[in-house]
Structures are given as C-alpha cells and as structure tokens.
Design a protein around this motif. Structure first.
Motif, PDB file in Angstrom:
ATOM      1  N   ALA A 111       0.812  -1.287  -0.251  1.00  0.00           N
ATOM      2  CA  ALA A 111       0.469   0.005   0.067  1.00  0.00           C
ATOM      3  C   ALA A 111       0.660   0.931   0.519  1.00  0.00           C
ATOM      4  O   ALA A 111       0.990   2.069  -0.868  1.00  0.00           O
ATOM      5  CB  ALA A 111      -0.627   0.130   0.887  1.00  0.00           C
ATOM      6  N   TYR A 112       2.039   0.883   0.853  1.00  0.00           N
ATOM      7  CA  TYR A 112       2.882   2.753   0.839  1.00  0.00           C
ATOM      8  C   TYR A 112       3.404   2.780  -0.066  1.00  0.00           C
ATOM      9  O   TYR A 112       3.742   3.634  -0.384  1.00  0.00           O
ATOM     10  CB  TYR A 112       4.166   2.098   2.297  1.00  0.00           C
ATOM     11  N   HIS A 113       4.133   1.721  -1.450  1.00  0.00           N
ATOM     12  CA  HIS A 113       4.541   1.307  -1.841  1.00  0.00           C
ATOM     13  C   HIS A 113       3.886   2.108  -3.087  1.00  0.00           C
ATOM     14  O   HIS A 113       4.481   2.951  -3.865  1.00  0.00           O
ATOM     15  CB  HIS A 113       5.299   0.510  -2.845  1.00  0.00           C
ATOM     16  N   ARG A 114       2.718   1.542  -2.994  1.00  0.00           N
ATOM     17  CA  ARG A 114       1.638   1.949  -4.716  1.00  0.00           C
ATOM     18  C   ARG A 114       1.289   3.581  -4.172  1.00  0.00           C
ATOM     19  O   ARG A 114       0.888   4.680  -5.359  1.00  0.00           O
ATOM     20  CB  ARG A 114       0.728   1.198  -4.535  1.00  0.00           C
ATOM     21  N   SER A 115       0.936   3.726  -3.153  1.00  0.00           N
ATOM     22  CA  SER A 115       0.408   5.245  -2.720  1.00  0.00           C
ATOM     23  C   SER A 115       1.331   6.504  -2.863  1.00  0.00           C
ATOM     24  O   SER A 115       1.814   7.207  -3.258  1.00  0.00           O
ATOM     25  CB  SER A 115       0.464   5.655  -1.334  1.00  0.00           C
ATOM     26  N   HIS A 116       2.984   5.665  -2.813  1.00  0.00           N
ATOM     27  CA  HIS A 116       4.346   6.478  -2.837  1.00  0.00           C
ATOM     28  C   HIS A 116       4.898   6.935  -4.093  1.00  0.00           C
ATOM     29  O   HIS A 116       4.430   7.805  -5.029  1.00  0.00           O
ATOM     30  CB  HIS A 116       5.061   6.613  -2.380  1.00  0.00           C
ATOM     31  N   THR A 154       2.131   6.431  -7.458  1.00  0.00           N
ATOM     32  CA  THR A 154       0.899   7.361  -7.376  1.00  0.00           C
ATOM     33  C   THR A 154       1.136   8.307  -6.786  1.00  0.00           C
ATOM     34  O   THR A 154       1.242   9.291  -8.242  1.00  0.00           O
ATOM     35  CB  THR A 154      -0.114   6.850  -6.846  1.00  0.00           C
ATOM     36  N   ARG A 155       1.766   9.039  -5.690  1.00  0.00           N
ATOM     37  CA  ARG A 155       1.997  10.339  -5.563  1.00  0.00           C
ATOM     38  C   ARG A 155       3.060  10.958  -6.508  1.00  0.00           C
ATOM     39  O   ARG A 155       2.790  12.461  -7.143  1.00  0.00           O
ATOM     40  CB  ARG A 155       2.417  10.813  -3.883  1.00  0.00           C
ATOM     41  N   ARG A 204       1.685  10.446 -10.419  1.00  0.00           N
ATOM     42  CA  ARG A 204      -0.026  10.466 -10.597  1.00  0.00           C
ATOM     43  C   ARG A 204      -1.085   9.611 -11.442  1.00  0.00           C
ATOM     44  O   ARG A 204      -1.823  10.456 -12.376  1.00  0.00           O
ATOM     45  CB  ARG A 204      -0.518  12.432 -11.416  1.00  0.00           C
ATOM     46  N   GLU A 205      -0.076   8.096 -11.472  1.00  0.00           N
ATOM     47  CA  GLU A 205      -1.149   7.324 -12.717  1.00  0.00           C
ATOM     48  C   GLU A 205      -1.226   5.730 -11.345  1.00  0.00           C
ATOM     49  O   GLU A 205      -0.925   6.399 -10.351  1.00  0.00           O
ATOM     50  CB  GLU A 205      -0.211   6.575 -12.883  1.00  0.00           C
ATOM     51  N   PRO A 206      -2.211   5.513 -11.723  1.00  0.00           N
ATOM     52  CA  PRO A 206      -3.041   3.790 -11.193  1.00  0.00           C
ATOM     53  C   PRO A 206      -1.821   3.630 -11.103  1.00  0.00           C
ATOM     54  O   PRO A 206      -1.023   3.052 -12.456  1.00  0.00           O
ATOM     55  CB  PRO A 206      -3.714   3.453 -11.847  1.00  0.00           C
TER      56      PRO A 206
END
Lengths: 461, 451
Positions: free
Chosen positions: A50-55, A57-58, A61-63
């Motif tokens: 979850a952290y890697h995906r959020s980071h 993504t931030r 700015r892509e899924p």
C-alpha cells in the motif's frame, strides 16, 4: 519546521533523521512496472504494498497496480510459502498479467523465505512467467531494489539464443522518469541504432487518458525483447548504481559486452552516450542531434553569467546526483554539498565509489565540497548552515530546508510529490539539459527579482 | 443488512470476494467484513503500523521514532496534513534505519542510541517508538529499551506495538490507543459530569478541522480539554482524564480508547460527526443534551440557526448545479462513509456505490439503512471492482484516498480526497460549503469535455 537543526556537526550512530532514501521494494516495484503486462507482487505485509503504491502514485499521478502476499501472523511463523502459492494462483486467475514480478520485503527476508523454491513448487499457467528479486529493505536503498529487479529480468528472461550477436544495443536507463526513458530511446533511434530498453516505464506511468482504466497500459519492455537482449552486441548501463549489476550479469550470462556510463544528464554525459553508440555501431551523429547540441551550447553561452560561481547543494539518487553535479560544473557552478541516501558497496558501484567519483570530478574543477553517499537531509541541512549556498537541487523533501534557509529550490529526482509534469518532461539528453537550464535559471533569477530593491529591479536580465 | 440482494458477480472471477459485496435490495445476507485480504489481491488496504502511525502522528511535540529499516519512516514522513498551532517536531522523520548487521545481531543497541541522540538534540518530553514488521521477528525487546531510556532521560518513552503483519489497520488503531492510554494520568474516578470540559477524539486536525469544531463548542460554553490527536501536545494529553465527556468523530480509530477511558476514568462517551450540516447540527444538539444544560442547548440552537443561514445559500447554489449527479464512495472507516451519504443528499447527489477498508458490521448496517435500493456496498474493494461498479452505476464522482484518485481520473470520473490529502477543511458548516465547492469544482470542470 527545521529551526531546531543545530549548526554544530554531531557524530550520529542511531539511524536517520529526514532520510534521503527509501527502501528496496519500491524500487523493485517501479522496475517491474517497466515490463509490459507485468504485475509487481510484494511478498510481505499489506502495508508495504500500500505504501509503495501510494508513494509511486503521488509522484507519477497514475494508477499503480501491484498485489501483495498479505502476510499475517501465521505466515510469519510458518513461512510465506503458502502465501506465494495462493498469490500466484489468484494473480493469474484474477488479474491475468503476462509476468508476475515478486519482490521480497524485510519481513519475508528475515524469516528466510526461499522464493526460488516456492516458485518452482508452484504451478504457473502456460505461457506466463514468474520472476523474483530479493530486496531486503535493510540493505541499500530503493535504487538497490531497482537494480536487483532489473538484474532479475536478466536472470530469468535474457537468452543468448543466436550464434552471432545482433546489431542492437540494450539500454538500461536506471531509476529515471518515463519521460527520460522516452528521450533516451528517441536519441538512440535518431542515431539509427536499434535498441532494447529495459525496464521501460514509458507508456505505463505516463499513459494517456482514454476514459478507460487499463490494468496494463500499452507501454513497457516486451518479454520477447528482454529475452532477445541476450543477443545484443552491447549493453549500455546508464548509471552505475541502478543499472550496472544487470549489465554485468548479462555480460556473464550471454556474453553481451557491458558499458557503464553516467545517466545522460547534461552536455558531457549526453555526448558520451551518443559517442558510445557512434563508435560501437559506426554511425554518424545525425544533423538534428548536432543541431540540438549546438542550441544547448548556444543557450549555455548566452546565460553562463547567471550561473557563474553560484554555490549549489544537490541531493538525491547517486546516478542522478553525479551526472547533475557534472552538468553544474560545466555551467561554472560550484556543487559544494553533494549527498545521496544510498550507501556505497551494495550494487554495481563499489563502497566509496560515489564519493570517489564525485570528488575526482570536483577536484578537476578545483571545487572543495562535502560529499556523502549514505547521508540524510539532517546532515545536508547542517552542511548548508555551515556553508550557505545559492541554490538547492533535489526531490520534494528538500522544500523544508529551502524554506528554513530561504533558498531557491529546483525539484529534481524521486519523489516529487508537490509539483506535476516531472514524469513527462525529460532532464536527459540535450533537450533535457535545456530544461534543467531553464529550471535552474528561473529559480535563480526569480530570486534576484524577489530580492531586488526598487532601484535594482531590472527589466532585462 | 438483512434486506440485501446478492449481486451477480459475473466478471468478478474471485469466488472468495463474493461475500464482501452486496447490492441493496430484498434478499437476506450479511456482508462479510473485517477479514484479512486474500493473498495475491491488489488490496487498497494498509497495515498495523500504518494505522498506529496515522493516529499518533499529529501529536506535535513528540519524537516519533520508527524502529525498522528506512521505508516505513520514509513513506509516512509528513503525509498527514495535520496542522499544529505550536510545535512541529512531528513533521520530521526519525528512523533507526536498521541495516543487515542490526537484523542479525539485534537492533536494541541502535534503538537506545537513537533515542539518546534524539533526546539530546530535541529535548522532547515524549518519544513514541514504533515497532515495524521486522522488530516483531528479530525479537527486540522494545518495552525494555524504552523503559531504560525513560529512566535515563527522565521523560516518557512509549513503545507502540505496531508490527505490520499482526493484523490490519484497525489493529494499528488499537496499538496507538494503547500507547495513548499509557500516557494519560489517572484522574479522579467520577461519573457525574461536573465541568464543561470535553475530549474530542478522532479528529486529526487535517486542514485545521479541529479548530473549527473547537470554536463552535466554545460558543456553546464548552471547552475542549484535548483533541485526540489533532494539534495535541504531551502536556494536554497527560490531562485527558480530567474531561467530563469524550466525543468521538472517527469511531474506527478511537472507540477503543473511549471505552478504555470510560472503564478506567469513568468518562462517558458519545459518537458525533461533523461531516455535513445535518450531522454537525445533530452532534452539537446531542452534546448539549449530554450536559443536560438548557442554556447550552439554546446556544447550540442559535449557533446552528446562524451558521446554517450563512451557508445555506451557497449550498443551494451548488445543489442546483449538482442535482441528479451520482457519487461513489470508498473511504477508510465506516463512520465517515455514513456521514458522506447524508452530506451528498444535502447537495442533491445519490450515492450509488459505497465501500470501506475497515468498516465494521454495524457500520454496514447503518449504510444499508441509508442508501437507496440498487446501491452497491462493498468491503476491502480492489481497483477492478471499483472500476466495474463505478461504470456500471454511472458514477460522476469518486470519494477516496491517494491510490483511488488516478483510477477515477483515467475513467473520466471526478474525484474528491476525503483523506490525508484534503486541502480544505471539510468539517462543520463551513466544511459543508467547502465540500460542495470541491464537488462542484471537480464534477463540473471543463477538463472532462476533452476526453
């Protein structure tokens, strides 16, 4: 917020304050996203994924799609073998990627999960591939993880299937943005050199909006191309930290000659990149690239007095920072503080390699500097307090120091969480150098305007 | 949730996920929730550490030391958007940055050194030490190291048992509440409400939201003793037992703490919600009711009337433009989900899909009562499910967190962050206007015309 940073340097042995790095798995996840139709898989607790995906993504700015082994207490006592088996089955049934790229975490590494054995014992559907990389979070940094996953692509996929090497070059771009990868491919194409780039996140993490969500966007290195990389004549590893290990592994495995170059940031590193292609493939530099170079030099001469003797602090990932420092020197600037969070000795670069390389470069230009590979932003801030600078260059986390010391600040590298466009517009190649010039020049001149008294406020600068 | 129809899950190949999704209708089935995610799923969920970190992070003058390899500290560095009126120590990132050597030989010494160095540098009164996955495995005795450090420096050093794999985010909320309980000094046991001094639980002061509520309560003659944990400090938290009432906004993270405080200190608690005009008004009324104070009740009514009159015209303007639009909601906790349904109704929008990461059965029952027939309700959704139901239900807008934003955009669907990345306060009456404006700004943006 950083008002309490003391000027006096202190020896510290108890860890990091305001880190200039993050952990291996996110780098592995980013690299894996650079394979077409690949689902990265995090073998650890849910939070890591979850952290890697959020980071990511931030920053992009892509899924960002990735699955997780969802470790529980049971898995960490009895091992994650059952989780791998279930995960492989679920991933191919539900998400149907061509490749599943598993990376480990500190948890699965410490309990001693043996990924190769688990993968062998698991049924993988016909025509599908599972690859893995060991990415213990307590070794190296996100750059190490990127390097390890790239190396895994070579281990699992590259094959020397033909007797003679093909007239093509492998390019390992390093941990750069998709826009940079596009630009590097464009340069190779202009040179008339057929290239295989892996990993390649262009078209994955800079994909266009279509009104549809694509789990696997159009971009990414094709598996058949990565296989074919074993038949290439040379591999260009751009950046020794992120790319050299994979290139040398490919040299050992498939006898493809490895050449390590700097990330092509700035005029010299771009020259080196193009000249290496030229000399290995007996090609002439085409006019339009000569024209781009000429334009860049023209701009550099037009504006050099803006940059002369300005003191700069630059931090970020080692490959990017080393190349950027070289470019700063070519502009007559003085990179007096050079710092990364990635300790030496964990990937292609030897222990102390970064510090030695940068020091040699700076010595040649007569610049005295603080240089550290495994540093943190607390240390960088202390350095700046002791020797103030005119400009700070680095990722978003630099903004606290920029604010505390009232410094002009150019955002560069990963992650950039507070500005957009970075993933799209390159900083590599001659065009990228022009963009860097604009970013740096504007930051310096905006500051001159801001600070000018009425009588010094100028129209023409 | 008795009257719900099982949705036909064609196109959702994973059999195990069936029980986690419902369409409101006529059949009887209980929605499954609060279970672990399936291995191999693209879950939007996080871990124990994440839950503990988000709850404790807003304590402004504490050193938050993450014991583990660097990642867990890096990813949580100043991402909450919790505002402070004073100290800003909490916005730094402190990690023991464990290396291979520490994994083999143990990390206790390095942890002790880290605490020593940080205490010397920052002189905090309070240090939280978070355990991460690896600490749970290598067997560092956090409790002992913290105790020794506490004795040595004469400050409080509190371990947070938040190893990632020991549960989900909710378990992390519990770990955080346990740490907070250790902080609170025992007060006098009392059930009778004497003073008008309350604790406000489950507001993290994102974009200054707790300050808005504080001002409302102050106008009713109620003082906030301490907010858990938005803009809180060591000294304020210490005195938490001195409140006569606990009000809880984010029940998911704080109900456990509230019940422990009731048990230990006899402080009663009640749920409130300051999301939307209706819930804000009812919450203020209920607080006055709890104090059984006619004057306070009168002041509350006056405040509600005054504030509602101020914001109604703006809300009405947005409502005219938004009437008939459809929203999808995917948020962390169930309580927020419930309030959002009502708030959307206030601006003329129907919720057609709603889900949470950590909702409890009772949350889903309330959600079921509030939404219209045909609304899809789901627990721990993955991106494919979110996509499927948003498209199927024709959603114009998604409310979610970081990971959901680009997913919505790719589908040409507008988006609101009701999580850490919110930019405007969304609480109270003013928050209701901000919310309507944000919804309008994204749903009616001209950019969607170019897709």
């Amino acid at each position: 917020m950083l008002n309490s940073t003391p000027k006096e340097l202190i020896e510290r042995a108890g860890g990091a304050i305001n880190p200039a790095k993050t952990c291996q798995p996110i780098g592995a996840m980013y690299a894996a996203l650079g394979i077409h139709k690949c689902l990265p898989h995090s073998h650890g607790s849910q939070g890591c994924c979850a952290y890697h995906r959020s980071h990511l993504t931030r920053h992009f700015r892509e899924p960002v799609m990735a699955s997780t082994s969802s470790f529980t207490e049971g898995a960490s006592v009895f091992g994650g073998g059952a989780n791998v088996k279930t995960a492989v089955n679920n991933v191919f049934t539900i998400y149907n990627p061509d490749v599943m790229a598993i990376h480990t975490t500190c948890l699965s590494e410490t309990i001693g999960d043996d990924l190769p054995t688990y993968i062998k014992a698991t049924e993988v559907p016909e025509g599908k591939v599972v690859i893995h990389a060991n990415t213990p979070s307590y070794v190296g940094s996100h750059i190490t993880g990127f390097s390890n996953m790239t190396k895994a692509m070579v281990s699992y996929l590259a094959e020397a299937s033909e007797e003679n090497k093909k007239e093509q070059a492998n390019i390992i771009p390093g941990f750069v943005n998709p826009g940079d990868m596009r630009e590097i491919k464009r340069l190779a194409k202009h040179m008339g050199v057929k290239s295989i780039m892996f990993p390649d996140t262009s078209g994955v993490l800079d994909s266009p909006i279509t009104g549809q969500f694509m789990m696997y966007p159009k971009g990414g290195a094709r598996v058949e191309d990565i296989r074919d990389s074993g038949n290439s004549r040379i591999t260009l590893a751009l950046g020794s930290y992120a790319s050299a290990d994979a290139a040398y592994h490919l040299e050992r495995k498939c006898k493809v000659r490895a050449i390590t170059l700097k990330t092509p940031i700035g005029i010299k590193a771009t020259d080196d990149f193009l000249m290496t292609l030229r000399s290995n493939f007996v090609k002439e530099i085409p006019y339009d690239l000569e024209e781009e170079r000429g334009q860049l030099v023209d701009i550099m001469t037009d504006t050099h007095y803006h940059f002369y003797d300005k003191k700069v602090a630059v931090f970020g990932d080692p490959d990017i920072v080393a190349a950027t420092a070289e470019f700063l020197l070519s502009l007559g600037m003085r990179p007096v503080h050079v710092l990364t969070g990635t300790p030496g000795g964990v990937t292609g670069a030897s222990a102390g390699g970064f510090e030695r390389e940068v020091k040699e470069m700076l010595d040649q230009s007569g610049v005295q500097a603080n240089i550290k590979a495994g540093g943190d932003l607390f240390l960088l801030h202390q350095w700046i307090k002791n020797e103030p600078v005119d400009l700070l260059i680095g990722n978003t986390y630099g903004k606290y120091i920029a604010r505390a010391e009232d410094l002009p600040f150019v955002r560069l590298g990963f992650p950039i969480l507070d500005r957009s466009m970075h993933p799209y517009l390159p900083i590599v190649g001659y065009k990228g150098a022009m963009r860097l010039l604009e970013l740096i020049g504007n930051a310096l001149l905006d500051r001159v305007d801001r600070d000018a008294s009425d009588e010094d406020f100028e129209l023409v600068m | 949730m008795e009257e719900m129809e099982v949705v036909l899950l064609t196109g959702l190949p994973i059999e195990e996920r069936r029980d986690f999704i419902l369409t409101k209708g006529k059949q009887k089935r209980q929605l499954k929730c609060d279970a672990d995610s399936v291995a191999g799923s693209v879950s939007q969920r996080a871990c124990v550490y994440c839950g503990a970190r988000v709850v404790l992070n807003p304590v402004t003058d504490a050193v938050h030391l993450v014991h583990g390899p660097i990642g867990c500290a890096s990813y949580t560095w100043d991402i909450r958007g919790s505002l402070s009126s004073g100290a800003d120590l909490y916005r730094n990132s402190f990690s023991t940055d464990l290396k291979e050597h520490d994994i083999i030989f143990g990390g206790e010494k390095k942890l002790a050194r880290a605490i020593d160095e940080l205490v010397r540098k920052y002189r905090p009164k309070l240090v939280f030490v978070y355990s991460t996955c690896i600490v749970g495995v290598i067997g560092d005795d956090l409790e002992a190291v913290c105790k020794a450090a506490s004795g040595k420096h004469g400050i409080e050093v509190i371990p947070v048992q938040s190893s990632g794999f020991i549960g989900n985010k909710s378990a992390g909320y519990r770990a955080a509440c346990d740490a907070l309980m250790r902080l609170i000094e025992p007060g006098e046991k009392k059930y009778v409400i004497k003073s008008k001094n309350i604790n406000y639980l489950g507001d993290f002061n994102l974009a200054g939201e707790a300050w808005i509520i504080k001002r409302y309560l102050s106008r009713m003659g109620v003082d906030i003793n301490v907010v858990f944990t938005g803009d809180s400090s060591y000294a304020a938290l210490k005195k938490a037992a001195g409140a006569s009432l606990n009000i809880i906004q984010c029940a998911g993270s704080m109900i456990y703490l509230a019940s422990r405080m009731e048990e230990n200190y006899g402080i009663p608690y009640m749920n409130v919600s300051f999301v939307g005009i209706e819930d804000t008004s009812n919450s203020l009324r209920n607080i006055a009711k709890a104090f059984n104070d006619p004057e306070m009740a009168y002041k509350a009514e006056q405040l509600i009337e005054h504030e509602t009159a101020l914001v109604k015209p703006a809300i009405q303007r947005y409502r005219e433009k938004l009437e008939g639009k459809k929203a999808a909601v995917y948020v962390g906790g169930g309580f927020k989900a419930v309030s959002l349904i009502k708030q959307f109704k206030e601006i003329g929008i129907d919720v057609v899909m709603i889900g949470t990461q950590t909702g409890r059965p009772e949350d889903y029952r309330r959600i079921g009562d509030l939404v219209d027939d045909g609304t899809v309700i789901l627990d721990d959704a993955n991106p494919a499910e979110l996509e499927k139901f948003m498209l199927e239900k024709g959603a114009d807008l998604l409310v979610g967190g970081v990971k959901e934003r680009p997913l919505a955009y790719k589908l040409g669907i507008a988006f609101i962050d009701h999580n850490h990345n919110r930019k405007h306060p969304l609480s109270g009456f003013i928050g209701a206007v901000n919310f309507a404006e944000e919804v309008y700004a994204t749903v009616c943006s001209p950019v969607w015309n170019y897709i």
